[in-house]
Write an enzyme that holds these catalytic residues in place. Structure first.
Site, short mmCIF file in Angstrom:
data_model
loop_
_atom_site.label_atom_id
_atom_site.label_comp_id
_atom_site.label_asym_id
_atom_site.label_seq_id
_atom_site.Cartn_x
_atom_site.Cartn_y
_atom_site.Cartn_z
N CYS A 182 0.82 -1.21 0.00
CA CYS A 182 0.00 0.00 0.00
C CYS A 182 0.86 1.27 0.00
CB CYS A 182 -0.95 0.01 1.19
SG CYS A 182 -2.18 -1.30 1.06
N HIS A 189 -3.73 7.27 2.24
CA HIS A 189 -4.05 5.93 1.74
C HIS A 189 -5.44 5.55 2.26
CE1 HIS A 189 -3.92 1.78 0.78
NE2 HIS A 189 -3.80 1.37 2.02
N ASN A 239 -10.17 -0.42 -0.63
CA ASN A 239 -8.71 -0.29 -0.61
C ASN A 239 -8.14 -0.90 -1.89
OD1 ASN A 239 -5.96 -0.45 -0.17
ND2 ASN A 239 -6.11 -1.35 1.88
N1 COA Z 1 -18.50 -8.56 9.70
C1 COA Z 1 -19.04 -8.69 10.94
N2 COA Z 1 -18.29 -8.84 12.04
C2 COA Z 1 -16.95 -8.89 11.89
C3 COA Z 1 -16.32 -8.76 10.64
C4 COA Z 1 -17.16 -8.61 9.51
N3 COA Z 1 -16.68 -8.48 8.26
N4 COA Z 1 -15.00 -8.82 10.81
C5 COA Z 1 -14.78 -8.98 12.12
N5 COA Z 1 -15.97 -9.01 12.77
C6 COA Z 1 -16.20 -9.15 14.20
C7 COA Z 1 -15.09 -9.89 14.91
O1 COA Z 1 -15.30 -11.28 14.89
C8 COA Z 1 -15.22 -9.33 16.31
O2 COA Z 1 -16.26 -9.96 16.99
P1 COA Z 1 -16.19 -10.24 18.58
O3 COA Z 1 -16.13 -8.87 19.23
O4 COA Z 1 -17.43 -10.98 18.86
O5 COA Z 1 -14.93 -11.04 18.79
C9 COA Z 1 -15.64 -7.88 16.08
O6 COA Z 1 -16.21 -7.84 14.76
C10 COA Z 1 -14.49 -6.89 16.15
O7 COA Z 1 -13.40 -7.44 15.38
P2 COA Z 1 -12.13 -6.58 15.00
O8 COA Z 1 -11.20 -7.40 14.18
O9 COA Z 1 -11.60 -5.93 16.26
O10 COA Z 1 -12.84 -5.49 14.08
P3 COA Z 1 -12.29 -4.11 13.62
O11 COA Z 1 -13.14 -3.04 14.12
O12 COA Z 1 -10.82 -4.02 13.88
O13 COA Z 1 -12.52 -4.18 12.05
C11 COA Z 1 -11.18 -4.52 10.09
C12 COA Z 1 -11.88 -5.19 11.26
C13 COA Z 1 -10.47 -5.61 9.29
C14 COA Z 1 -12.21 -3.82 9.25
C15 COA Z 1 -10.18 -3.49 10.66
O14 COA Z 1 -9.39 -4.09 11.66
C16 COA Z 1 -9.27 -2.91 9.64
O15 COA Z 1 -9.70 -2.21 8.75
N6 COA Z 1 -7.96 -3.11 9.80
C17 COA Z 1 -6.98 -2.53 8.96
C18 COA Z 1 -6.86 -3.38 7.76
C19 COA Z 1 -6.00 -2.72 6.74
O16 COA Z 1 -5.90 -1.53 6.70
N7 COA Z 1 -5.41 -3.56 5.88
C20 COA Z 1 -4.66 -3.11 4.81
C21 COA Z 1 -3.50 -2.29 5.25
S1 COA Z 1 -3.06 -1.23 4.03
#
Ligand code: COA
Length: 348
Positions: free
Chosen positions: A111, A251, A281
């Site tokens: 990225c 980004h 993204n």
């Molecule tokens: N739909 C519904 N629930 C989801 C889910 C989805 N797509 N993905 C995760 N969950 C749930 C998890 O199981 C968790 O449940 P729990 O509380 O019962 O355990 C809860 O949502 C929170 O999970 P978490 O991983 O902490 O969610 P988050 O708020 O961090 O969101 C992402 C997940 C992936 C959207 C987020 O972490 C993110 O955007 N990360 C950065 C990724 C990124 O930028 N990648 C590329 C880098 S350039």
């Protein structure tokens, strides 16, 4: 002598994968995706490869601005999803886009690829050896996304953007950049197999190791910290205060990351360019796609802050003073992004 952006182009495929369709294929909801990421839909390149996307962006740049393919001396393609592991995707793009006087090469900075490539292109120009370089960022993320993994399939999309970098002796153009890497982050965001460490095999396919895997919440925290601190540092190194920044082009990985970074920098949301709701993204393409989408808002002499974070980990920031663009071919711009076709993905 400095390097300045004088033309921009962008390309996104017409097929749309919206949150509704994703919520019908994995355990999630439209509301969850939009609330937690800011993404409403993303584009999917059906029957097209990364070189096709990049050629679309370069064609868009050339059809909107007075630029001849034969003027270009080099093409740097930032991509994490090349057409092939070997040969370079940039070679195909030079051929298809008619860049007959240019050499081209690929650069994988995930990225951060576009920002790394922009810095490389700027230093090539500042060295005095080159005058006109195209920097493109293109990714077909759908080729490495597992559409049964709700951790990743909600985030990524396909697209490409391109800028023309030229030599200038004016005050406009790229200022100092700060680029960083930290290899200890490799396992947190990776396509485990298909490279030299774990070549493609029946096992790698069966265990889905050819798809992107990530520790989303860890990446999220690192992205906010890294983009905030590197942006503060780059402002200091360029002698700028945050209130002297007219536009931030971050980004586009997650709207909550973008908002947290702008809050940490004390920069108003209205100054922060966002198109994640439409494209998701697109990895190497997010920043040039944003420059293309919002170019009409940027005025000569305005200060832009660009910042990014991605796999590696890789991250960085730069400042630039928006310059005088090449003459436009016509007032009517070609915006392929306006064409839309809702996509139903074929899951295997
Ligand atoms: N739909 C519904 N629930 C989801 C889910 C989805 N797509 N993905 C995760 N969950 C749930 C998890 O199981 C968790 O449940 P729990 O509380 O019962 O355990 C809860 O949502 C929170 O999970 P978490 O991983 O902490 O969610 P988050 O708020 O961090 O969101 C992402 C997940 C992936 C959207 C987020 O972490 C993110 O955007 N990360 C950065 C990724 C990124 O930028 N990648 C590329 C880098 S350039």
């Amino acid at each position: 002598m400095k390097a300045v952006i004088t033309a921009v182009g962008g390309f996104v495929p017409t097929s749309i994968l919206n949150n509704k369709t994703i919520s019908e294929t994995v355990e999630t909801t439209e509301e969850w995706i939009e609330k937690r990421t800011g993404i409403k839909e993303r584009r999917i390149a059906v029957g097209k490869s990364t070189s096709d996307l990049a050629c679309g962006a370069i064609e868009n740049l050339m059809s909107n601005f007075e630029v001849e393919p034969s003027e270009i001396e080099a093409l740097i393609l930032a991509t994490a999803t090349p057409d092939h592991i070997l040969a370079p995707t940039a070679s195909k793009i030079c051929e298809l886009s008619g860049l007959t006087n240019a050499f081209g090469f690929d650069m994988n900075g995930a990225c951060s690829g576009f920002l790394y490539a922009l810095e490389m292109g700027a230093t090539m120009i500042e060295s005095g050896r080159y005058k006109k370089i195209i920097i493109a960022g293109a990714d077909k993320m759908s080729s490495i996304v597992d559409y049964e993994d709700r951790n990743t399939c909600i985030l990524f999309g396909d697209g490409a953007g391109a800028v023309l970098l030229e030599r200038t002796e004016t005050e406009y153009g790229l200022m100092k950049s700060i680029l960083r890497t930290d290899g200890s982050g490799t396992a947190s965001l990776v396509v485990p197999a298909g490279g030299s460490k774990f070549p493609a095999s029946m096992q790698s396919i069966i265990h889905k190791k050819h798809f992107i895997k990530q520790d989303g919440s860890f990446v999220f925290k690192r992205a906010v910290e890294a983009m905030s601190s590197v942006s503060r540092d780059v402002l200091i190194s360029n002698g700028l205060d945050s209130d002297e920044i007219d536009w931030v082009v971050p980004h586009q990985a997650n709207l909550r990351i973008i908002k947290a970074v702008s809050e940490n920098l004390n920069i108003d949301n209205e100054k922060v360019k966002v198109n994640i709701e439409r494209y998701g993204n697109t990895t190497s393409a997010t920043i040039p796609l944003c420059l293309w989408d919002y170019a009409a808002d940027f005025e000569e002499g305005q200060n832009l802050l660009i910042t990014t974070f991605g796999a590696g980990f890789s991250w960085g920031a730069t400042c630039l003073k928006w310059g005088v663009m090449r003459e436009r071919k016509s007032q009517k711009t070609t915006k392929t992004a306006n064409k839309r076709r809702v996509l139903v993905p074929q899951l295997s």
